[in-house]
Design a protein around this motif. Structure first.
Motif, PDB file in Angstrom:
ATOM      1  N   LEU A  40      47.989  40.093  44.946  1.00  0.00           N
ATOM      2  CA  LEU A  40      47.363  39.024  44.168  1.00  0.00           C
ATOM      3  C   LEU A  40      45.840  39.100  44.263  1.00  0.00           C
ATOM      4  CD1 LEU A  40      49.675  35.977  45.008  1.00  0.00           C
ATOM      5  CD2 LEU A  40      49.454  37.133  42.793  1.00  0.00           C
ATOM      6  N   ILE A  41      45.342  39.341  45.469  1.00  0.00           N
ATOM      7  CA  ILE A  41      43.894  39.443  45.662  1.00  0.00           C
ATOM      8  C   ILE A  41      43.340  40.643  44.899  1.00  0.00           C
ATOM      9  CG2 ILE A  41      42.085  39.857  47.373  1.00  0.00           C
ATOM     10  CD1 ILE A  41      43.862  38.338  49.386  1.00  0.00           C
ATOM     11  N   GLU A  42      44.054  41.763  44.966  1.00  0.00           N
ATOM     12  CA  GLU A  42      43.616  42.957  44.247  1.00  0.00           C
ATOM     13  C   GLU A  42      43.660  42.737  42.738  1.00  0.00           C
ATOM     14  OE1 GLU A  42      46.259  45.921  45.707  1.00  0.00           O
ATOM     15  OE2 GLU A  42      45.078  46.330  47.526  1.00  0.00           O
ATOM     16  N   ALA A  43      44.701  42.046  42.272  1.00  0.00           N
ATOM     17  CA  ALA A  43      44.824  41.781  40.835  1.00  0.00           C
ATOM     18  C   ALA A  43      43.684  40.901  40.341  1.00  0.00           C
ATOM     19  CB  ALA A  43      46.167  41.115  40.542  1.00  0.00           C
ATOM     20  N   LEU A  44      43.296  39.917  41.150  1.00  0.00           N
ATOM     21  CA  LEU A  44      42.212  39.015  40.759  1.00  0.00           C
ATOM     22  C   LEU A  44      40.888  39.762  40.630  1.00  0.00           C
ATOM     23  CD1 LEU A  44      41.351  36.108  40.174  1.00  0.00           C
ATOM     24  CD2 LEU A  44      40.936  35.823  42.628  1.00  0.00           C
ATOM     25  N   SER A  45      40.695  40.782  41.455  1.00  0.00           N
ATOM     26  CA  SER A  45      39.431  41.525  41.431  1.00  0.00           C
ATOM     27  C   SER A  45      39.369  42.548  40.302  1.00  0.00           C
ATOM     28  CB  SER A  45      39.218  42.235  42.776  1.00  0.00           C
ATOM     29  OG  SER A  45      40.205  43.232  42.981  1.00  0.00           O
ATOM     30  N   THR A  46      40.514  42.837  39.678  1.00  0.00           N
ATOM     31  CA  THR A  46      40.535  43.885  38.647  1.00  0.00           C
ATOM     32  C   THR A  46      40.892  43.386  37.247  1.00  0.00           C
ATOM     33  OG1 THR A  46      42.845  44.411  39.199  1.00  0.00           O
ATOM     34  CG2 THR A  46      41.125  45.675  40.331  1.00  0.00           C
ATOM     35  N   ILE A  47      41.474  42.206  37.144  1.00  0.00           N
ATOM     36  CA  ILE A  47      41.944  41.739  35.839  1.00  0.00           C
ATOM     37  C   ILE A  47      40.778  41.395  34.912  1.00  0.00           C
ATOM     38  CG2 ILE A  47      42.108  39.305  36.504  1.00  0.00           C
ATOM     39  CD1 ILE A  47      44.665  39.162  34.792  1.00  0.00           C
ATOM     40  N   ASP A  48      40.943  41.702  33.654  1.00  0.00           N
ATOM     41  CA  ASP A  48      39.969  41.350  32.618  1.00  0.00           C
ATOM     42  C   ASP A  48      40.455  40.063  31.956  1.00  0.00           C
ATOM     43  OD1 ASP A  48      38.342  41.080  30.405  1.00  0.00           O
ATOM     44  OD2 ASP A  48      38.321  43.222  29.933  1.00  0.00           O
ATOM     45  N   GLY A  49      39.817  38.950  32.332  1.00  0.00           N
ATOM     46  CA  GLY A  49      40.255  37.651  31.834  1.00  0.00           C
ATOM     47  C   GLY A  49      40.113  37.495  30.335  1.00  0.00           C
TER      48      GLY A  49
END
Length: 209
Positions: free
Chosen positions: A13-22
């Motif tokens: 989840l932490i990794e996804a938050l740092s990489t996702i393009d909102g």
């Protein structure tokens, strides 16, 4: 494409938050934020465990430095005892003094006697720089080190030298008519000092004390 973040681990989840393009994936971003919010306690526990592991790793480095100093002290005593009849009184006093400093510094770290941590600063600080100028010579290697040397007397060493040594003389000094001309920095001693500073900072101990 829909992503089911409920199956993600705290780390994922932490990794996804740092990489996702909102902007590109607004629905997934909202879903991710909602999942993180609902699992905040779990994520905080995960982050705390990471910090704990990091602290334990630094503490293990710290303990290793302590045991190395204890070993140096014991070896210094053995060396002094074995050569006591061949030494001048000043040399013997110097050797036993080095042994006492190492044992006291190492013991304070192993037993976590915070108020005596300054002894390791003193002990390792003395090992940072060895030098020979004219007839004066001083080195303090402990069990060994990683050295940067500049010698302006011996042509073969007339440049910066990177070397590694284990053993040899733990410490020595002399005054005479020899023509010395070198300065040597022990990178390993500097690294150990930085580790001690790091641990003391994490323990909220004033490194200047």
């Amino acid at each position: 494409m829909y992503v089911d973040y409920s199956k993600y681990s705290p780390k994922s989840l932490i990794e996804a938050l740092s990489t996702i393009d909102g902007d590109a994936y607004p629905e997934n971003y909202k879903s991710l934020i909602a999942e993180i919010s609902s699992r905040r306690e779990e994520i905080e526990m995960y982050e705390a465990s990471l910090e704990q592991k990091k602290a334990e790793r630094w503490e293990s480095y710290f303990s290793f430095i302590g045991y190395c100093q204890l070993a140096t002290g014991v070896l210094a005593i053995v060396g002094c005892v074995l050569s006591v009849y061949n030494q001048l009184l000043l040399d013997a006093a110097f050797g036993f003094g080095i042994a006492a400093l190492n044992i006291a510094a190492g013991y304070s770290i192993v037993k976590r006697e915070c108020k005596y941590f300054f002894l390791s600063y003193l002990n390792l600080g003395l090992q940072v720089c060895s030098f020979g100028i004219g007839g004066f010579y001083f080195n303090y290697y402990g069990l060994g080190g990683v050295f940067l040397t500049y010698d302006w007397v011996l042509p073969v060493y007339n440049f910066l030298e990177f070397g590694f040594s284990i053993g040899g003389n733990i410490a020595s000094f002399s005054m005479g008519s020899d023509s010395n001309g070198f300065i040597q920095l022990d990178v390993l001693a500097i690294l150990c000092l930085l580790i001690i500073y790091k641990v003391m900072t994490k323990r909220n101990i004033n490194p200047r004390l």
